[in-house]
Design a protein around this motif. Sequence first.
Motif: not given
Length: 210
Positions: A123-125, A133-134, A187-192, A208-209
Motif C-alpha cells: 500500500l505504501s508503494e 489527488e490520484g 491513503l484517505t478512504i472516500v468510499e467503502n 493519497r493523503s
Amino acid sequence: MYDSAKFWDKTADKYAAMPVRNQDAYDALLDQVRAFAAPDSTVLELGCGTGSTAIALAPSFDHIVATDVSSGMLEKGREKAQDQQVGNVEFVLADPTDAPAGPFDVVLAFNLLHLLKDLDGALSEIAARLKPEGVFVSKTFCMPERRDLIWALITVGLPLMQAIGKAPFFAKLSAADLENAFTRAGLTIVENHKAPGKDPRRTIVARRSE
C-alpha cells in the motif's frame, strides 16, 4: 522474486476461461472506476491476471499499464488484447513493489490485496505511484463477520489446499484490518462498501493523503 508466480502460471489457462460470476456487479465496478477518472488518465493495474479488466477499461482511458507476477497470465492478456485490437494496454511483469513508478492518475487492485504477504509495504508503494489527488480503487476479500460456510472454507479447507500446492498465500483480513492498513499508508478512504449479497469482498476507493 515472485513467490506465487509458479502457482498462477499453472492456472493461467483455467483462469482465462472462467466467466465473470456476477456481470452486473463487475460492470458497476468498472463504471465506478470511470466515474473517478478523466478520459486522459493514465492507469496502473496491479494483479491484472489475464487482462480482462484492463481491456474492458481501455476505451475509456488514454493508457493502461497492466501488471502481474505471472508471465503466463500476462501472455493470455496480450493474446486477448491482440484478438480484440486493443492497443493502449501495456502488459508488464511486476508486483506492487517494483511496478512502473508513474505517477498515475488511477491505480487499480482487484482481488489482490488479500493475496499479498506484505500489505503495508504494498500500500505504501501504491500511494507513492499516485499523482496528487490520484485515486486508488480496490476490491478485496475480507473475512465474514459471522462463522458461515465461507469462513469455514477459508479457515479449515484453505490450509489443506495450500499444503498440497493448490492454493496461494491468503491473508485473513477483517474489514477493519484493511481500513487501518490504508490509513497507515497515507491513503484517505472516500468510499467503502461491501459487495451485495453474500459476496465478502469490499470495494474501497481512496486518495493519497497530502
